[in-house]
Design a protein around this motif. Structure first.
Motif, short mmCIF file in Angstrom:
data_model
loop_
_atom_site.label_atom_id
_atom_site.label_comp_id
_atom_site.label_asym_id
_atom_site.label_seq_id
_atom_site.Cartn_x
_atom_site.Cartn_y
_atom_site.Cartn_z
N UNK A 95 11.77 -26.14 -18.37
CA UNK A 95 12.96 -26.16 -17.51
C UNK A 95 13.31 -24.79 -16.95
N UNK A 96 12.60 -23.77 -17.37
CA UNK A 96 12.90 -22.40 -16.92
C UNK A 96 12.32 -22.19 -15.52
N UNK A 97 13.20 -21.85 -14.57
CA UNK A 97 12.78 -21.63 -13.18
C UNK A 97 13.00 -20.18 -12.75
N UNK A 98 13.40 -19.33 -13.67
CA UNK A 98 13.69 -17.95 -13.33
C UNK A 98 12.43 -17.10 -13.24
N UNK A 99 12.60 -15.78 -13.45
CA UNK A 99 11.48 -14.86 -13.29
C UNK A 99 11.29 -13.97 -14.49
N UNK A 100 10.08 -13.41 -14.57
CA UNK A 100 9.72 -12.43 -15.60
C UNK A 100 9.10 -11.24 -14.89
N UNK A 101 9.64 -10.04 -15.18
CA UNK A 101 9.15 -8.81 -14.55
C UNK A 101 8.81 -7.80 -15.64
N UNK A 102 7.55 -7.37 -15.70
CA UNK A 102 7.12 -6.30 -16.60
C UNK A 102 6.27 -5.33 -15.78
N UNK B 287 19.14 -21.34 -11.74
CA UNK B 287 18.94 -19.91 -11.52
C UNK B 287 17.49 -19.55 -11.24
N UNK B 288 17.27 -18.61 -10.32
CA UNK B 288 15.92 -18.21 -9.93
C UNK B 288 15.66 -16.72 -10.15
N UNK B 289 16.64 -15.97 -10.59
CA UNK B 289 16.43 -14.53 -10.73
C UNK B 289 15.74 -14.22 -12.06
N UNK B 290 15.36 -12.94 -12.23
CA UNK B 290 14.61 -12.55 -13.43
C UNK B 290 15.48 -12.66 -14.68
N UNK B 291 14.94 -13.29 -15.70
CA UNK B 291 15.61 -13.33 -17.00
C UNK B 291 15.07 -12.28 -17.94
N UNK B 292 13.92 -11.72 -17.63
CA UNK B 292 13.42 -10.54 -18.35
C UNK B 292 12.98 -9.51 -17.33
N UNK B 293 13.51 -8.31 -17.47
CA UNK B 293 13.06 -7.18 -16.66
C UNK B 293 12.77 -6.04 -17.61
N UNK B 294 11.52 -5.64 -17.70
CA UNK B 294 11.11 -4.59 -18.63
C UNK B 294 10.35 -3.53 -17.83
N UNK B 295 10.96 -2.34 -17.72
CA UNK B 295 10.42 -1.29 -16.87
C UNK B 295 10.26 0.00 -17.66
N UNK B 296 9.10 0.64 -17.52
CA UNK B 296 8.89 1.96 -18.11
C UNK B 296 8.97 1.99 -19.61
#
Length: 617
Positions: free
Chosen positions: A424-431, A398-407
């Motif tokens: 081994x984590x290849x996903x994403x982090x979005x803050x 999986x390559x999509x965000x595993x954490x998305x934290x907005x506002x």
């Protein structure tokens, strides 16, 4: 003699009229336990009294016939008949008893009684519209074991529209199971209090309980009992809960089945319980708030307070050491999706507030992905907001965000990195667009274990982190816009007419440059694009010649992989060039080459410089 028929015998009615009047006077509810008592007149002229027929349900039903009627159970009603038909309303005042037989009793009509025991200790009744545990002998004061009574009440609820289990007391129970489609619990500020246990759950909605609901206000207290797996296990789809408040639980909500992550049975990991919404409520003085398991498990919390706080036991309590040493990650997603909208999440310590783990799928239509948590407009407090861990060593695609934290806004309770991920984590982090405060933070914001994991963290979301810039994240592939990623100065080499790559030798340390300095080799003057590529790459260079003539004409080129992309002829003792490269791929090489007549020498000063500004989307 009086005849049986559709009209109540006058003499018999006169005989029992005083009994009915007294019974109705203390009758404390209709269709459950919450409506006001009714008068005799409201019962109607087709009111039958069980005692007039020797307490026999069969005899009373024969007298009633097919017309609508009320049957008052003033003493003991022996249920030899299997069904109370839809035309009969059964009214059980205090002191009345419905004695169930060996065969289940089906109630197709209505049953009205207050919050007191009305059924015999043994036997089964089904089809009830709004039963309460007190009908089955529950004390409802938290002082006696009410498990059997509450479970009998659960099992008695019928499948008619609007049927509910009414909870209005404090029930001490060990474990309760709901396995009926469309089941509703209506809680009138009721409590479910854990017995000593152990048990995997206090209340479980099994796979047959799809489309079930908890309404009202329900309180659950597990009393620091580590023998319980969770307070509520939702192993059914289309579940909704309102205002469930949990106290002193090892785990509040368990969504899905933990065996799906470990069984190794093909297809188990792809299972899930979806369309689950939990509105309001809280986990207070609990170790963990929620764990969701399964590639198809989806749960949304709206306006909930999801807290982990392990330090509420008093000194000297023998349970204190074990309780405080237990796992207190507030939110865990194992292959599942958890949405948190508004409300608050917190654990007030350095253990990860949110933990995601992968689940190993076997169906080719699924990736073996880490779980995902999406937090929007919530208050957040913790020392480590997010960790991606992999206790079973699962290779994830999986390559999509595993954490998305907005506002979000909140407070950092330690100086530890806010985000950590395993190799081994290849996903994403979005803050993005958040506001987290802790004065004097010195650590980086994130430590990413694999360069292929993507990171899109707005450093302005963290108090006084802006001076660190992209350097606030260690590892991974960062997403950013228009950042100066390299600034090197001073070049003192000789430039020949055939051309030489300019070798700038002194780094100017930048807030955004730590991960990119290793990409530039001062011995060759070449910048090599890192993994993840770059876009809108603007290269600016300036060279100052120490020896030469004002009439000298120099040629300056920007090279990609040794090939000129742009050149400029400049007269005088210095030269400048600027060009934007639309895109660089990993391993592309960028350099500045200068041609000068008769071997001129650069002056070695700070006026010789190379700057690279770029973006990565």
């Amino acid at each position: 003699m009086t005849s049986k028929g559709s009209h109540h015998p006058t003499a018999r009615f006169a005989l029992w009229i005083s009994v009915v009047v007294a019974a109705v006077a203390e009758f404390a509810g209709a269709q459950g336990a919450g409506t006001p008592p009714r008068t005799l007149a409201e019962l109607g002229d087709r009111t039958f009294v069980a005692g007039a027929y020797g307490g026999s349900l069969r005899a009373a039903l024969a007298a009633i016939g097919d017309e609508p009627a009320t049957l008052v159970v003033n003493a003991t009603l022996v249920c030899e008949a299997p069904t109370i038909p839809a035309n009969v309303e059964l009214v059980v005042p205090r002191g009345g008893l419905v004695s169930l037989g060996a065969d289940p009793l089906l109630v197709e009509g209505t049953l009205s009684a207050g919050r007191y025991a009305i059924f015999s200790p043994a036997g089964t009744v089904t089809g009830l519209k709004d039963p309460c545990p007190e009908w089955f002998g529950a004390g409802g004061l938290g002082a006696t074991d009410d498990t059997a009574a509450v479970q009998r009440a659960i099992d008695s609820v019928g499948d008619r529209a609007g049927s509910r289990l009414i909870l209005g007391g404090r029930y001490a129970v060990t474990s309760l199971l709901v396995n009926r489609f469309g089941f509703t619990i209506e809680s009138e500020n009721a409590w479910l209090v854990a017995r000593p246990g152990p048990s995997d759950y206090l209340l479980r909605f099994a796979p047959g309980a799809h489309s079930s609901t908890i309404t009202g206000n329900l309180f659950i207290d597990l009393d620091y009992n580590l023998g319980y797996g969770c307070a509520i296990n939702v192993n059914a789809r289309h579940f909704t809960a309102h205002n469930v408040n949990m106290w002193r639980c090892p785990l509040g909500w368990l969504i899905g089945d933990p065996k799906w992550a470990t069984s190794g049975i093909p297809g188990d990991a792809e299972r899930g319980d979806s369309e689950i919404e939990i509105i309001g409520g809280s986990t207070a003085h609990c170790l963990r708030a929620v764990e969701a398991v399964g590639a198809n498990t989806i749960v949304k919390f709206t306006g909930a307070l999801l807290y982990s706080f392990p330090w509420s036991l008093r000194d000297g309590d023998p349970r204190k050491a074990a309780w405080e040493a237990a796992d207190c990650t507030a939110i865990r997603a194992i292959g599942a999706l958890i949405y948190i909208d508004s409300g608050a999440i917190a654990n007030f310590n350095t253990i990860p507030l949110i933990d995601v783990q992968p689940i190993a799928t076997t169906n080719k239509e699924y990736f073996s992905e880490y779980g995902k948590v999406f937090v929007n407009s919530a208050h957040v407090e913790g020392g480590n907001f997010f960790a991606a861990t992999n206790p079973r060593g699962i290779v994830s695609a999986g390559r999509s965000n595993s954490l998305s934290m907005l506002g979000c806004n909140g407070y950092l309770s330690s100086d530890n990195p806010v985000v950590t991920t395993d190799p081994l984590f290849l996903g994403g982090v979005l803050i993005q667009n958040c506001g987290f405060y802790r004065a004097g933070r010195k650590s980086v914001i994130a430590v990413i274990g694999n360069r292929e994991a993507t990171v899109n963290i707005d450093t302005r979301s963290f108090f006084d982190a802006s001076p660190k810039g992209l350097n606030a994240v260690r590892g991974g592939t960062q997403k950013f816009t228009d950042r100066m990623i390299l600034h090197v100065r001073k070049a003192a080499q000789t430039i020949h007419p055939g051309g030489d790559v300019v070798k700038f030798v002194e780094f100017d340390r930048l807030p955004d440059g730590a991960d990119f300095e290793a990409c530039y080799d001062p011995s060759t003057g070449v910048f090599t694009c890192p993994y993840g590529g770059l876009v809108n790459v603007t290269v600016r260079a300036a060279m100052a010649v120490a020896t030469g003539k004002p009439t000298d004409v120099s040629l300056v080129e920007i090279l990609r992989n040794g090939t000129p992309l742009f050149y400029r002829k400049v007269a005088g003792l210095g030269a400048e060039i600027e060009y934007t490269i639309p895109e660089l791929m990993e391993a592309d090489r960028v350099a500045v080459r200068m041609h000068s007549p008769a071997g001129r020498t650069l002056d070695g000063g700070g006026g010789n410089s190379l700057q690279i500004t770029a973006s990565r989307y």
